[in-house]
Design a protein around this motif. Structure first.
Motif, PDB file in Angstrom:
ATOM      1  N   ALA A 114       7.840 -19.140   0.524  1.00 36.97           N
ATOM      2  CA  ALA A 114       7.020 -19.730  -0.536  1.00 36.97           C
ATOM      3  C   ALA A 114       6.256 -18.670  -1.321  1.00 36.97           C
ATOM      4  CB  ALA A 114       6.040 -20.740   0.055  1.00 36.97           C
ATOM      5  N   ASP A 115       5.993 -17.533  -0.690  1.00 42.34           N
ATOM      6  CA  ASP A 115       5.250 -16.465  -1.350  1.00 42.34           C
ATOM      7  C   ASP A 115       6.149 -15.379  -1.918  1.00 42.34           C
ATOM      8  OD1 ASP A 115       2.806 -17.634  -0.798  1.00 42.34           O
ATOM      9  OD2 ASP A 115       2.637 -16.660   1.154  1.00 42.34           O
ATOM     10  N   LEU A 116       7.484 -15.582  -1.867  1.00 44.91           N
ATOM     11  CA  LEU A 116       8.403 -14.552  -2.324  1.00 44.91           C
ATOM     12  C   LEU A 116       8.238 -14.224  -3.815  1.00 44.91           C
ATOM     13  CD1 LEU A 116      10.662 -12.576  -1.692  1.00 44.91           C
ATOM     14  CD2 LEU A 116      12.313 -14.430  -2.059  1.00 44.91           C
ATOM     15  N   PRO A 117       8.126 -15.217  -4.716  1.00 39.09           N
ATOM     16  CA  PRO A 117       7.909 -14.848  -6.130  1.00 39.09           C
ATOM     17  C   PRO A 117       6.670 -13.990  -6.331  1.00 39.09           C
ATOM     18  CG  PRO A 117       8.541 -17.160  -5.967  1.00 39.09           C
ATOM     19  CD  PRO A 117       8.281 -16.676  -4.567  1.00 39.09           C
ATOM     20  N   ALA A 118       5.593 -14.314  -5.617  1.00 39.36           N
ATOM     21  CA  ALA A 118       4.375 -13.506  -5.735  1.00 39.36           C
ATOM     22  C   ALA A 118       4.600 -12.106  -5.177  1.00 39.36           C
ATOM     23  CB  ALA A 118       3.225 -14.185  -5.008  1.00 39.36           C
ATOM     24  N   ALA A 119       5.373 -11.996  -4.084  1.00 40.65           N
ATOM     25  CA  ALA A 119       5.648 -10.678  -3.503  1.00 40.65           C
ATOM     26  C   ALA A 119       6.474  -9.823  -4.464  1.00 40.65           C
ATOM     27  CB  ALA A 119       6.376 -10.834  -2.171  1.00 40.65           C
ATOM     28  N   VAL A 120       7.461 -10.445  -5.110  1.00 36.93           N
ATOM     29  CA  VAL A 120       8.250  -9.714  -6.099  1.00 36.93           C
ATOM     30  C   VAL A 120       7.352  -9.243  -7.232  1.00 36.93           C
ATOM     31  CG1 VAL A 120      10.104  -9.908  -7.800  1.00 36.93           C
ATOM     32  CG2 VAL A 120      10.392 -10.905  -5.533  1.00 36.93           C
ATOM     33  N   GLY A 121       6.443 -10.112  -7.657  1.00 35.15           N
ATOM     34  CA  GLY A 121       5.502  -9.728  -8.700  1.00 35.15           C
ATOM     35  C   GLY A 121       4.594  -8.595  -8.269  1.00 35.15           C
ATOM     36  N   LEU A 122       4.108  -8.670  -7.032  1.00 32.16           N
ATOM     37  CA  LEU A 122       3.256  -7.604  -6.521  1.00 32.16           C
ATOM     38  C   LEU A 122       4.002  -6.273  -6.456  1.00 32.16           C
ATOM     39  CD1 LEU A 122       1.307  -9.367  -3.645  1.00 32.16           C
ATOM     40  CD2 LEU A 122       0.289  -8.180  -5.599  1.00 32.16           C
ATOM     41  N   ASN A 123       5.269  -6.341  -6.100  1.00 34.48           N
ATOM     42  CA  ASN A 123       6.072  -5.125  -6.038  1.00 34.48           C
ATOM     43  C   ASN A 123       6.121  -4.456  -7.405  1.00 34.48           C
ATOM     44  OD1 ASN A 123       7.979  -3.526  -4.287  1.00 34.48           O
ATOM     45  ND2 ASN A 123       9.353  -4.035  -5.960  1.00 34.48           N
ATOM     46  N   SER A 124       6.376  -5.258  -8.433  1.00 35.38           N
ATOM     47  CA  SER A 124       6.423  -4.709  -9.779  1.00 35.38           C
ATOM     48  C   SER A 124       5.037  -4.245 -10.233  1.00 35.38           C
ATOM     49  CB  SER A 124       6.970  -5.753 -10.747  1.00 35.38           C
ATOM     50  OG  SER A 124       7.075  -5.227 -12.043  1.00 35.38           O
ATOM     51  N   LEU A 125       4.010  -4.980  -9.847  1.00 38.74           N
ATOM     52  CA  LEU A 125       2.660  -4.583 -10.230  1.00 38.74           C
ATOM     53  C   LEU A 125       2.272  -3.253  -9.604  1.00 38.74           C
ATOM     54  CD1 LEU A 125       0.680  -7.935 -10.126  1.00 38.74           C
ATOM     55  CD2 LEU A 125       1.415  -6.648 -12.118  1.00 38.74           C
ATOM     56  N   CYS A 126       2.661  -3.047  -8.337  1.00 40.14           N
ATOM     57  CA  CYS A 126       2.392  -1.757  -7.694  1.00 40.14           C
ATOM     58  C   CYS A 126       3.046  -0.621  -8.478  1.00 40.14           C
ATOM     59  CB  CYS A 126       2.913  -1.755  -6.255  1.00 40.14           C
ATOM     60  SG  CYS A 126       1.909  -2.701  -5.104  1.00 40.14           S
ATOM     61  N   GLY A 142       0.824  -1.201   0.000  1.00 41.30           N
ATOM     62  CA  GLY A 142       0.000   0.000   0.000  1.00 41.30           C
ATOM     63  C   GLY A 142       0.860   1.253   0.000  1.00 41.30           C
ATOM     64  N   ALA A 143       1.916   1.250   0.814  1.00 43.22           N
ATOM     65  CA  ALA A 143       2.839   2.385   0.851  1.00 43.22           C
ATOM     66  C   ALA A 143       3.579   2.520  -0.468  1.00 43.22           C
ATOM     67  CB  ALA A 143       3.827   2.214   2.001  1.00 43.22           C
ATOM     68  N   SER A 144       3.965   1.387  -1.055  1.00 44.33           N
ATOM     69  CA  SER A 144       4.674   1.422  -2.332  1.00 44.33           C
ATOM     70  C   SER A 144       3.804   2.034  -3.415  1.00 44.33           C
ATOM     71  CB  SER A 144       5.097   0.009  -2.742  1.00 44.33           C
ATOM     72  OG  SER A 144       6.024  -0.538  -1.827  1.00 44.33           O
ATOM     73  N   LEU A 145       2.543   1.618  -3.463  1.00 45.50           N
ATOM     74  CA  LEU A 145       1.630   2.141  -4.477  1.00 45.50           C
ATOM     75  C   LEU A 145       1.440   3.644  -4.324  1.00 45.50           C
ATOM     76  CD1 LEU A 145      -0.297   1.588  -6.818  1.00 45.50           C
ATOM     77  CD2 LEU A 145      -2.072   1.065  -5.134  1.00 45.50           C
ATOM     78  N   THR A 146       1.324   4.096  -3.067  1.00 58.36           N
ATOM     79  CA  THR A 146       1.156   5.530  -2.806  1.00 58.36           C
ATOM     80  C   THR A 146       2.377   6.317  -3.266  1.00 58.36           C
ATOM     81  OG1 THR A 146      -0.248   5.063  -0.893  1.00 58.36           O
ATOM     82  CG2 THR A 146       0.762   7.247  -1.002  1.00 58.36           C
ATOM     83  N   ALA A 147       3.571   5.852  -2.855  1.00 55.03           N
ATOM     84  CA  ALA A 147       4.798   6.569  -3.188  1.00 55.03           C
ATOM     85  C   ALA A 147       5.037   6.592  -4.689  1.00 55.03           C
ATOM     86  CB  ALA A 147       5.985   5.926  -2.467  1.00 55.03           C
ATOM     87  N   TRP A 148       4.841   5.460  -5.341  1.00 57.73           N
ATOM     88  CA  TRP A 148       5.140   5.397  -6.771  1.00 57.73           C
ATOM     89  C   TRP A 148       4.116   6.154  -7.615  1.00 57.73           C
ATOM     90  CZ3 TRP A 148       6.622  -0.404  -6.155  1.00 57.73           C
ATOM     91  CH2 TRP A 148       7.962  -0.485  -5.755  1.00 57.73           C
ATOM     92  N   THR A 149       2.877   6.265  -7.136  1.00 57.77           N
ATOM     93  CA  THR A 149       1.921   7.118  -7.838  1.00 57.77           C
ATOM     94  C   THR A 149       2.408   8.566  -7.821  1.00 57.77           C
ATOM     95  OG1 THR A 149       0.048   5.674  -7.294  1.00 57.77           O
ATOM     96  CG2 THR A 149      -0.453   7.959  -7.883  1.00 57.77           C
ATOM     97  N   GLY A 150       2.872   9.004  -6.662  1.00 53.90           N
ATOM     98  CA  GLY A 150       3.456  10.339  -6.571  1.00 53.90           C
ATOM     99  C   GLY A 150       4.682  10.479  -7.446  1.00 53.90           C
ATOM    100  N   LEU A 151       5.515   9.434  -7.476  1.00 53.76           N
ATOM    101  CA  LEU A 151       6.733   9.467  -8.284  1.00 53.76           C
ATOM    102  C   LEU A 151       6.416   9.672  -9.755  1.00 53.76           C
ATOM    103  CD1 LEU A 151       9.800   8.934  -8.711  1.00 53.76           C
ATOM    104  CD2 LEU A 151       9.213   6.517  -8.920  1.00 53.76           C
TER     105      LEU A 151
END
Length: 410
Positions: free
Chosen positions: A139-151, A21-30
């Motif tokens: 086990a959820d790390l690949p999905a987390a990396v994907g979510l990071n990029s998706l954000c 959530g914080a990543s999405l907020t910051a990157w929208t501003g970016l």
């Protein structure tokens, strides 16, 4: 629904919801900030070279700062490092917006402030990325990396969609102020994370800081998978990513349009990246990821050629979406492999090299393309870069079996 199940499993963790959530907020501003300052530079100078210089000053500090930042992230409290650096980005954005609003901004001052912001971002990137194994189970790390990029790519759509009309009707300063506000919010959420101290803090110092920087570079270079993968990503970024960093000259010269069209085009990049990135991130497995990383560059080269050849804006939007999709697939694939294959003690330094590639290499490409564009026009330098990227893809295909064998075991 099966496509989203892997991603929603990662979001089931409280830490992940706060973090992304914080990543999405910051990157929208970016992205609002990037659209605003590039358009401001274009209005101020009318030069593709200076627009490229703005991108260069934002991204290029990673060449020097990222390896050092990675070594620091491997030996300090990563949450605190992320807080300090994100707050610094917000302060610089506040200063840029204030100077633009007061009519005191010059191109030289803008370059200096963008460089300060770029330095801070180079330290924030490995600090945040090294936290990811602490916010979700392995086990959820690949999905987390994907979510990071998706954000990042959701923000790449939402940010320009907000910035374009705002710039058209209120000027660039409000869009820049939005970035400052977004980064202050993201900074305030970081203390809410509950992370295992082993993942939050790096290892005790084992050598001098620069000795650890050297160790990280040597480790990555000698790794049978990471070395060639990062080299492939670096050269590809120099050749193909520059176009995305200097869009205003393309919008006005190639398509004859203004700020709102720039927002539409940047949003098209984000939509393509979002759709393709969702599909790749939802795979949830390493097998075949190296092949995705290589073939995505071939697709990006074709889409880039289509983008610069056409003068019809709707087709330019389609090509832009394809460029965004290919870049997203490549970025998610490389980051997933780097997170999984790197030794935990080296993770910050390896991810800082990835940060160097994603920031420094496009900066070099943007500067070269902007300078060449002033002499030869925008189309031919891009087509030459596309032709060279075909050779890089050929080399990547030759290296593919060796890289995959090393990177897809974890």
């Amino acid at each position: 629904m099966a496509v989203l199940s892997t991603l929603t499993r990662a979001l089931a963790h409280r830490n992940a919801r706060i973090f992304f959530g914080a990543s999405l907020t910051a990157w929208t501003g970016l992205w609002m900030h990037r659209i605003a300052v590039s358009w401001f530079a274009w209005q101020l100078t009318g030069s593709a070279f200076w627009v490229g210089m703005v991108a260069f000053c934002d991204l290029a500090p990673a060449v020097i700062a990222s390896p050092i930042a990675g070594a620091i992230a491997d030996r300090v409290d990563r949450v605190r490092l992320a807080m300090v650096t994100q707050a610094a980005i917000g302060v610089v954005a506040l200063l840029v917006g204030s100077l633009v609003l007061a009519g005191q901004m010059t191109i030289g001052l803008l370059l200096a402030l963008e460089m300060l912001s770029g330095i801070a971002a180079s330290f924030a990137q490995p600090a945040r990325q090294t936290l990811m194994p602490g916010i979700v189970p392995r086990a959820d790390l690949p999905a987390a990396v994907g979510l990071n990029s998706l954000c990042f790519n959701v923000a790449r759509f939402v940010g320009p969609a907000l910035a374009g009309p705002l710039i058209a009707y209120a000027g660039v300063a409000p869009a820049i102020f939005c970035n400052a506000f977004a980064y202050f919010i993201a900074t305030a959420t970081l203390p809410m994370l509950v992370i295992d101290p082993a993942q939050r803090r790096g290892h005790p110092a084992t050598a001098s800081l620069f000795g650890e920087v050297r160790e990280g570079i040597t480790y990555a270079a000698r790794h049978p998978g990471l070395g060639p993968l990062l080299a492939f990503a670096a050269v590809s970024a120099i050749l193909l990513r520059g176009v995305q960093e200097i869009l205003p000259p393309f919008v006005e010269r190639a398509f004859g349009r203004g700020a709102e069209a720039l927002a539409f085009l940047t949003a098209a990049f984000g939509i393509g990246a979002l759709v393709a990135g969702t599909l790749v991130a939802a795979r949830g497995r390493l097998g075949g990821t190296t092949r995705y990383a290589v073939l995505a560059i071939a697709c990006q080269a074709v889409a880039t050629a289509g983008f610069v050849i056409t003068g019809w804006f709707p087709l330019g939007l389609v090509a832009g979406a394809a460029m965004g999709a290919a870049a997203s697939v490549h970025g998610i694939s490389v980051q997933t492999l780097a997170q999984s294959a790197a030794d935990p003690a080296m993770r910050g330094r390896v991810l800082s090299l990835w940060g160097l590639i994603t920031r420094g290499c496009p900066a070099a490409g943007a500067l070269a393309l902007g300078a060449a564009g002033e002499v030869f026009g925008l189309q031919w330098p891009v087509l030459v870069a596309v032709a060279l990227s075909a050779l890089v893809v050929g080399w990547g295909m030759v290296q593919l079996p060796r890289m995959a064998a090393s990177l897809e075991q974890g």
